[in-house]
Design an enzyme around this catalytic site. Structure first.
Site, mmCIF file in Angstrom:
data_model
loop_
_atom_site.group_PDB
_atom_site.id
_atom_site.type_symbol
_atom_site.label_atom_id
_atom_site.label_comp_id
_atom_site.label_asym_id
_atom_site.label_seq_id
_atom_site.Cartn_x
_atom_site.Cartn_y
_atom_site.Cartn_z
ATOM 1 N N LEU A 168 0.860 -1.184 0.000
ATOM 2 C CA LEU A 168 0.000 0.000 0.000
ATOM 3 C C LEU A 168 0.893 1.229 0.000
ATOM 4 O O LEU A 168 1.997 1.210 0.553
ATOM 5 C CB LEU A 168 -0.895 0.037 1.247
ATOM 6 C CG LEU A 168 -1.994 -1.023 1.368
ATOM 7 C CD1 LEU A 168 -2.745 -0.845 2.684
ATOM 8 C CD2 LEU A 168 -2.963 -0.969 0.192
ATOM 9 N N ASP A 169 0.410 2.310 -0.612
ATOM 10 C CA ASP A 169 1.131 3.579 -0.559
ATOM 11 C C ASP A 169 1.338 3.991 0.896
ATOM 12 O O ASP A 169 0.571 3.609 1.790
ATOM 13 C CB ASP A 169 0.344 4.682 -1.267
ATOM 14 C CG ASP A 169 0.214 4.450 -2.758
ATOM 15 O OD1 ASP A 169 0.979 3.629 -3.302
ATOM 16 O OD2 ASP A 169 -0.660 5.099 -3.367
ATOM 17 N N ARG A 170 2.350 4.805 1.110
ATOM 18 C CA ARG A 170 2.710 5.244 2.463
ATOM 19 C C ARG A 170 1.506 5.815 3.223
ATOM 20 O O ARG A 170 1.323 5.546 4.413
ATOM 21 C CB ARG A 170 3.828 6.288 2.370
ATOM 22 C CG ARG A 170 4.226 6.897 3.706
ATOM 23 C CD ARG A 170 5.382 7.868 3.540
ATOM 24 N NE ARG A 170 5.663 8.563 4.787
ATOM 25 C CZ ARG A 170 6.393 8.069 5.787
ATOM 26 N NH1 ARG A 170 6.908 6.867 5.676
ATOM 27 N NH2 ARG A 170 6.597 8.757 6.881
ATOM 28 N N THR A 209 -1.772 5.369 2.465
ATOM 29 C CA THR A 209 -2.990 4.567 2.355
ATOM 30 C C THR A 209 -3.018 3.594 3.528
ATOM 31 O O THR A 209 -2.005 2.998 3.873
ATOM 32 C CB THR A 209 -3.031 3.801 1.028
ATOM 33 O OG1 THR A 209 -3.042 4.735 -0.054
ATOM 34 C CG2 THR A 209 -4.273 2.925 0.923
ATOM 35 N N ARG A 248 -5.616 6.173 -7.358
ATOM 36 C CA ARG A 248 -5.404 7.611 -7.324
ATOM 37 C C ARG A 248 -5.306 8.181 -8.746
ATOM 38 O O ARG A 248 -5.903 9.223 -9.056
ATOM 39 C CB ARG A 248 -4.138 7.925 -6.533
ATOM 40 C CG ARG A 248 -4.183 7.419 -5.101
ATOM 41 C CD ARG A 248 -2.820 7.448 -4.420
ATOM 42 N NE ARG A 248 -2.315 8.802 -4.260
ATOM 43 C CZ ARG A 248 -1.108 9.084 -3.806
ATOM 44 N NH1 ARG A 248 -0.274 8.102 -3.475
ATOM 45 N NH2 ARG A 248 -0.718 10.342 -3.674
#
Length: 306
Positions: free
Chosen positions: A140-142, A144, A242
């Site tokens: 997951l993105d930082r 998220t 996104r």
């Protein structure tokens, strides 16, 4: 459900009736699709037995026999174990699911980084006396939040990697998007590549990698001019949701990198649910991740209803 148990460094699986048409070789190569290097290691190091004896890999399996695989040998950690305050949603002998908070990377981006979810997973295993090397199956993105799946051994890691590729691990996201979406549901099928004008950002690009996002409106918030949506992915490109929602004209609330409003300190995206069939037991694993933000981003929503 297939009966399994941990016996020291060995995983013992009671051969079910549905495997009796398989040979051991077929089970490993074609059903579990284990990597050739790992299979070679199993053979050379005699790390597979049936009823305690070296097996004939080409004989058909027999219901009730005990298939024993040496999966829990001590390994060196690939990252430094380090305590982080993270919630463990599910754990068994083979895998773990954590609820990642915002402002935490899934894995280190340099050798000295110790504040990631992978460091926390290693610390959790170390604390429990398990000298196993955790493997993250997806990221997951930082900023998220939500569910992240880890494997505890190489065989399960390889099986879960393949399941992810074959879309047999279903991940569901909640997103809060700027503006009011008119369509109730839809699919965005647009390739995503790097933005050569920015070191981090991605963009829709004809020369990018295939990317497919499915979305469905849960609730429109006219006063706030936002839309709460449910998303699922057929692919796992960096920043996929996104990028796709920004391209649709409805960037995520808080996602200033992709043109979203600055209402929140992070993009309003949460991996709320993960669901898959356990590669060994055959049981359905379904985990939902509670919301972590204070003050809350996703208000008046019960994760168990998603």
């Amino acid at each position: 459900m297939i009966e399994t148990r941990k016996k020291g460094q060995w995983c013992e699986i009671t051969v079910p009736q549905q495997w009796t048409t398989y040979t051991l070789d077929f089970l490993l190569r074609n059903v579990w699709k284990a990597p050739k290097k790992l299979l070679h290691s199993f053979r050379m190091e005699k790390n597979i037995r049936i009823n305690g004896e070296p097996p004939n890999w080409n004989n058909q399996l027999i219901a009730g026999d005990k298939l024993q695989i040496k999966l829990f040998q001590p390994e060196e950690y690939q990252v430094s174990p380090a305590f982080q305050d993270v919630e463990l949603l599910y754990e068994d002998d083979h895998l773990m699911i954590f609820n990642k908070p915002a402002r935490m990377d899934t894995h280190p981006n340099d050798p000295d980084q110790r504040d990631t979810l992978l460091n926390a997973a290693a610390f959790h295993l170390q604390t429990n006396g398990e000298s196993l090397n955790p493997r993250h199956i997806h990221r997951l993105d930082r900023d998220t939040t939500g569910t992240v799946l880890f494997a505890k051994n190489a065989l399960v890691g390889a099986i879960l990697d393949r399941m992810l590729e074959e879309r047999r691990i279903k991940r569901t996201y909640l997103a809060l998007a700027d503006g009011l979406l008119h369509k109730e549901k839809g699919t965005i099928n647009k390739p995503i590549g790097r933005d050569r004008h920015h070191p981090v950002r991605r963009r829709v690009s004809n020369t990018g990698q295939p990317a497919i996002t499915h979305f469905e409106v849960i609730k429109r918030l006219p006063k706030e001019k936002r839309t709460l949506i449910r998303c699922s992915l057929d692919t796992g490109r960096t920043h996929q949701i996104r990028v796709h929602l920004s391209d649709l004209g409805h960037p995520l609330t808080g996602d200033v990198l992709y043109g979203g409003s600055n209402t929140y300190s992070r993009q309003a995206l949460h991996a709320v649910k993960i669901e898959f069939v356990h590669p060994f037991t055959g049981e359905t694993i379904l985990c939902r991740a509670p919301f972590l933000d204070q003050p809350p981003i996703f208000r008046n929503i019960d994760p168990n209803s998603i």
